[in-house]
Design a protein around this motif. Structure first.
Motif, PDB file in Angstrom:
ATOM      1  N   VAL A 136       7.223   3.127   6.615  1.00 51.89           N
ATOM      2  CA  VAL A 136       7.806   4.276   6.136  1.00 51.89           C
ATOM      3  C   VAL A 136       7.446   4.749   4.819  1.00 51.89           C
ATOM      4  O   VAL A 136       7.072   5.773   4.439  1.00 51.89           O
ATOM      5  CB  VAL A 136       9.596   4.179   5.996  1.00 51.89           C
ATOM      6  CG1 VAL A 136      10.048   5.161   5.063  1.00 51.89           C
ATOM      7  CG2 VAL A 136      10.000   3.930   7.431  1.00 51.89           C
ATOM      8  N   CYS A 137       7.217   3.751   3.842  1.00 51.31           N
ATOM      9  CA  CYS A 137       6.610   4.123   2.549  1.00 51.31           C
ATOM     10  C   CYS A 137       5.233   4.719   2.312  1.00 51.31           C
ATOM     11  O   CYS A 137       4.811   5.457   1.906  1.00 51.31           O
ATOM     12  CB  CYS A 137       6.463   2.774   1.613  1.00 51.31           C
ATOM     13  SG  CYS A 137       8.134   2.257   1.117  1.00 51.31           S
ATOM     14  N   SER A 138       4.614   4.052   3.519  1.00 54.87           N
ATOM     15  CA  SER A 138       3.209   4.467   3.773  1.00 54.87           C
ATOM     16  C   SER A 138       3.104   6.010   4.311  1.00 54.87           C
ATOM     17  O   SER A 138       2.226   6.891   3.578  1.00 54.87           O
ATOM     18  CB  SER A 138       2.029   3.732   4.691  1.00 54.87           C
ATOM     19  OG  SER A 138       2.092   2.596   4.134  1.00 54.87           O
ATOM     20  N   ILE A 139       4.025   6.319   5.133  1.00 52.71           N
ATOM     21  CA  ILE A 139       4.051   7.889   5.491  1.00 52.71           C
ATOM     22  C   ILE A 139       4.546   9.022   4.433  1.00 52.71           C
ATOM     23  O   ILE A 139       3.809   9.870   4.257  1.00 52.71           O
ATOM     24  CB  ILE A 139       5.135   7.881   6.906  1.00 52.71           C
ATOM     25  CG1 ILE A 139       4.342   7.208   7.810  1.00 52.71           C
ATOM     26  CG2 ILE A 139       5.196   9.438   6.920  1.00 52.71           C
ATOM     27  CD1 ILE A 139       5.312   7.271   9.109  1.00 52.71           C
ATOM     28  N   ILE A 140       5.339   8.192   3.762  1.00 50.19           N
ATOM     29  CA  ILE A 140       6.006   9.284   2.655  1.00 50.19           C
ATOM     30  C   ILE A 140       4.821   9.148   1.541  1.00 50.19           C
ATOM     31  O   ILE A 140       4.395  10.095   1.123  1.00 50.19           O
ATOM     32  CB  ILE A 140       7.311   8.427   1.866  1.00 50.19           C
ATOM     33  CG1 ILE A 140       8.471   8.732   2.863  1.00 50.19           C
ATOM     34  CG2 ILE A 140       7.635   8.998   0.707  1.00 50.19           C
ATOM     35  CD1 ILE A 140       9.719   7.819   2.416  1.00 50.19           C
ATOM     36  N   GLY A 141       4.008   8.092   1.244  1.00 50.75           N
ATOM     37  CA  GLY A 141       2.948   8.368   0.413  1.00 50.75           C
ATOM     38  C   GLY A 141       1.718   9.019   0.870  1.00 50.75           C
ATOM     39  O   GLY A 141       1.494   9.874  -0.076  1.00 50.75           O
ATOM     40  N   LEU A 142       1.579   9.009   2.054  1.00 46.88           N
ATOM     41  CA  LEU A 142       0.343  10.179   2.578  1.00 46.88           C
ATOM     42  C   LEU A 142       0.885  11.624   2.595  1.00 46.88           C
ATOM     43  O   LEU A 142       0.056  12.438   2.104  1.00 46.88           O
ATOM     44  CB  LEU A 142       0.404   9.645   4.171  1.00 46.88           C
ATOM     45  CG  LEU A 142      -0.611  10.577   4.849  1.00 46.88           C
ATOM     46  CD1 LEU A 142      -1.978  10.194   4.340  1.00 46.88           C
ATOM     47  CD2 LEU A 142      -0.734  10.338   6.341  1.00 46.88           C
ATOM     48  N   LEU A 165       0.722  -1.249  -0.191  1.00 40.87           N
ATOM     49  CA  LEU A 165       0.137  -0.128  -0.135  1.00 40.87           C
ATOM     50  C   LEU A 165       0.839   1.310   0.037  1.00 40.87           C
ATOM     51  O   LEU A 165       0.677   2.328  -0.620  1.00 40.87           O
ATOM     52  CB  LEU A 165      -1.026  -0.037   1.227  1.00 40.87           C
ATOM     53  CG  LEU A 165      -2.051  -0.869   1.085  1.00 40.87           C
ATOM     54  CD1 LEU A 165      -2.914  -1.028   2.481  1.00 40.87           C
ATOM     55  CD2 LEU A 165      -3.059  -0.554  -0.064  1.00 40.87           C
ATOM     56  N   GLY A 166       1.866   1.228   0.481  1.00 38.67           N
ATOM     57  CA  GLY A 166       3.028   2.362   0.761  1.00 38.67           C
ATOM     58  C   GLY A 166       3.366   2.612  -0.663  1.00 38.67           C
ATOM     59  O   GLY A 166       3.582   3.874  -1.129  1.00 38.67           O
ATOM     60  N   ILE A 167       4.073   1.468  -1.279  1.00 37.67           N
ATOM     61  CA  ILE A 167       4.740   1.798  -2.562  1.00 37.67           C
ATOM     62  C   ILE A 167       3.474   2.183  -3.728  1.00 37.67           C
ATOM     63  O   ILE A 167       3.707   2.972  -4.311  1.00 37.67           O
ATOM     64  CB  ILE A 167       5.020   0.543  -2.937  1.00 37.67           C
ATOM     65  CG1 ILE A 167       6.477   0.009  -2.069  1.00 37.67           C
ATOM     66  CG2 ILE A 167       5.566   0.464  -4.398  1.00 37.67           C
ATOM     67  CD1 ILE A 167       7.172  -1.175  -2.362  1.00 37.67           C
ATOM     68  N   LEU A 168       2.372   1.806  -3.362  1.00 33.55           N
ATOM     69  CA  LEU A 168       1.253   1.748  -4.217  1.00 33.55           C
ATOM     70  C   LEU A 168       0.643   3.220  -4.247  1.00 33.55           C
ATOM     71  O   LEU A 168       0.534   4.070  -5.434  1.00 33.55           O
ATOM     72  CB  LEU A 168      -0.012   0.955  -4.248  1.00 33.55           C
ATOM     73  CG  LEU A 168      -1.164   1.085  -5.395  1.00 33.55           C
ATOM     74  CD1 LEU A 168      -0.400   0.405  -6.452  1.00 33.55           C
ATOM     75  CD2 LEU A 168      -2.480   0.140  -4.637  1.00 33.55           C
ATOM     76  N   SER A 169       0.849   3.814  -2.982  1.00 34.34           N
ATOM     77  CA  SER A 169       0.259   5.172  -2.665  1.00 34.34           C
ATOM     78  C   SER A 169       1.368   6.127  -3.563  1.00 34.34           C
ATOM     79  O   SER A 169       0.832   7.232  -3.967  1.00 34.34           O
ATOM     80  CB  SER A 169       0.137   5.528  -1.357  1.00 34.34           C
ATOM     81  OG  SER A 169       1.067   5.341  -0.415  1.00 34.34           O
ATOM     82  N   ILE A 170       2.652   5.813  -3.314  1.00 31.40           N
ATOM     83  CA  ILE A 170       3.858   6.727  -3.866  1.00 31.40           C
ATOM     84  C   ILE A 170       3.623   6.637  -5.189  1.00 31.40           C
ATOM     85  O   ILE A 170       3.548   7.732  -6.096  1.00 31.40           O
ATOM     86  CB  ILE A 170       5.120   6.342  -3.339  1.00 31.40           C
ATOM     87  CG1 ILE A 170       5.250   6.427  -2.015  1.00 31.40           C
ATOM     88  CG2 ILE A 170       6.152   7.017  -4.087  1.00 31.40           C
ATOM     89  CD1 ILE A 170       6.411   5.760  -1.240  1.00 31.40           C
ATOM     90  N   LEU A 171       3.709   5.572  -6.019  1.00 34.29           N
ATOM     91  CA  LEU A 171       3.890   5.433  -7.336  1.00 34.29           C
ATOM     92  C   LEU A 171       2.365   5.974  -7.970  1.00 34.29           C
ATOM     93  O   LEU A 171       2.641   6.572  -9.036  1.00 34.29           O
ATOM     94  CB  LEU A 171       3.755   3.946  -7.731  1.00 34.29           C
ATOM     95  CG  LEU A 171       5.270   3.234  -7.376  1.00 34.29           C
ATOM     96  CD1 LEU A 171       5.274   1.830  -7.956  1.00 34.29           C
ATOM     97  CD2 LEU A 171       6.370   4.040  -8.299  1.00 34.29           C
ATOM     98  N   ILE A 174      -4.373   8.875  -0.261  1.00 32.30           N
ATOM     99  CA  ILE A 174      -4.584   9.233   1.144  1.00 32.30           C
ATOM    100  C   ILE A 174      -5.086   8.155   1.786  1.00 32.30           C
ATOM    101  O   ILE A 174      -4.397   7.708   2.998  1.00 32.30           O
ATOM    102  CB  ILE A 174      -4.951  10.489   1.353  1.00 32.30           C
ATOM    103  CG1 ILE A 174      -4.272  11.720   0.768  1.00 32.30           C
ATOM    104  CG2 ILE A 174      -5.549  10.910   2.698  1.00 32.30           C
ATOM    105  CD1 ILE A 174      -5.193  12.918   0.690  1.00 32.30           C
ATOM    106  N   PHE A 175      -6.202   7.309   1.529  1.00 29.66           N
ATOM    107  CA  PHE A 175      -6.823   6.485   2.241  1.00 29.66           C
ATOM    108  C   PHE A 175      -5.834   5.015   2.310  1.00 29.66           C
ATOM    109  O   PHE A 175      -5.816   4.430   3.208  1.00 29.66           O
ATOM    110  CB  PHE A 175      -8.029   6.006   1.656  1.00 29.66           C
ATOM    111  CG  PHE A 175      -9.149   7.108   2.000  1.00 29.66           C
ATOM    112  CD1 PHE A 175      -9.319   7.512   3.443  1.00 29.66           C
ATOM    113  CD2 PHE A 175      -9.823   7.717   0.950  1.00 29.66           C
ATOM    114  CE1 PHE A 175     -10.352   8.493   3.818  1.00 29.66           C
ATOM    115  CE2 PHE A 175     -10.675   8.770   1.484  1.00 29.66           C
ATOM    116  CZ  PHE A 175     -10.890   9.087   2.611  1.00 29.66           C
ATOM    117  N   ALA A 176      -5.158   4.887   1.049  1.00 32.43           N
ATOM    118  CA  ALA A 176      -4.419   3.628   0.988  1.00 32.43           C
ATOM    119  C   ALA A 176      -3.434   3.874   1.745  1.00 32.43           C
ATOM    120  O   ALA A 176      -2.821   2.940   2.457  1.00 32.43           O
ATOM    121  CB  ALA A 176      -3.976   3.415  -0.458  1.00 32.43           C
ATOM    122  N   ALA A 177      -2.771   5.056   1.985  1.00 31.63           N
ATOM    123  CA  ALA A 177      -1.512   5.384   2.617  1.00 31.63           C
ATOM    124  C   ALA A 177      -1.890   5.318   4.256  1.00 31.63           C
ATOM    125  O   ALA A 177      -1.226   4.620   5.246  1.00 31.63           O
ATOM    126  CB  ALA A 177      -1.144   6.640   2.482  1.00 31.63           C
TER     127      ALA A 177
END
Length: 111
Positions: free
Chosen positions: A54-60, A8-14, A28-31
């Motif tokens: 970490v990825c989810s926070i960055i994605g958020l 989910l973190g990587i997906l939200s970033i990409l 935002i919801f995914a992160a």
């Protein structure tokens, strides 16, 4: 849980970067879900969960920034379109005035 958080973190970033923030609200919801899963998963799978967290926070953060930027751009475009619409209305009024004056002149000349 850690793998899901990481995905989910990587997906939200990409998807935030690739869509230019157009899917910002969804990302935002995914992160947020990734952050929750990462926090829960830290008890079992520490490395994957921390990576997901970490990825989810960055994605958020990235999703919020891109979503705000898109909202700002849409707002500015809306303002510009209102100004264009106003200018077109004024132009149409001027054209109507010119046509009516032209018709008056034609009536005076040819009676």
């Amino acid at each position: 849980m850690g793998i899901a958080a990481l995905v989910l973190g990587i997906l939200s970033i990409l998807l935030t970067v690739c869509t230019g923030g157009a899917l910002g609200a969804y990302m935002i919801f995914a992160a947020l879900i990734g952050i929750i899963l990462g926090a829960i998963g830290k008890k079992k799978e520490k490395t994957l969960a921390v990576g997901g967290l970490v990825c989810s926070i960055i994605g958020l953060v990235l999703s919020i920034i891109m979503f705000a930027a898109c909202a700002s751009i849409v707002n500015e475009v809306d303002k510009e379109l209102e100004e264009v619409d106003k200018a077109i209305s004024e132009y149409e009024e001027d054209v109507d005035k010119a046509i009516s004056e032209y018709e008056k002149d034609i009536d005076e000349i040819f009676g």
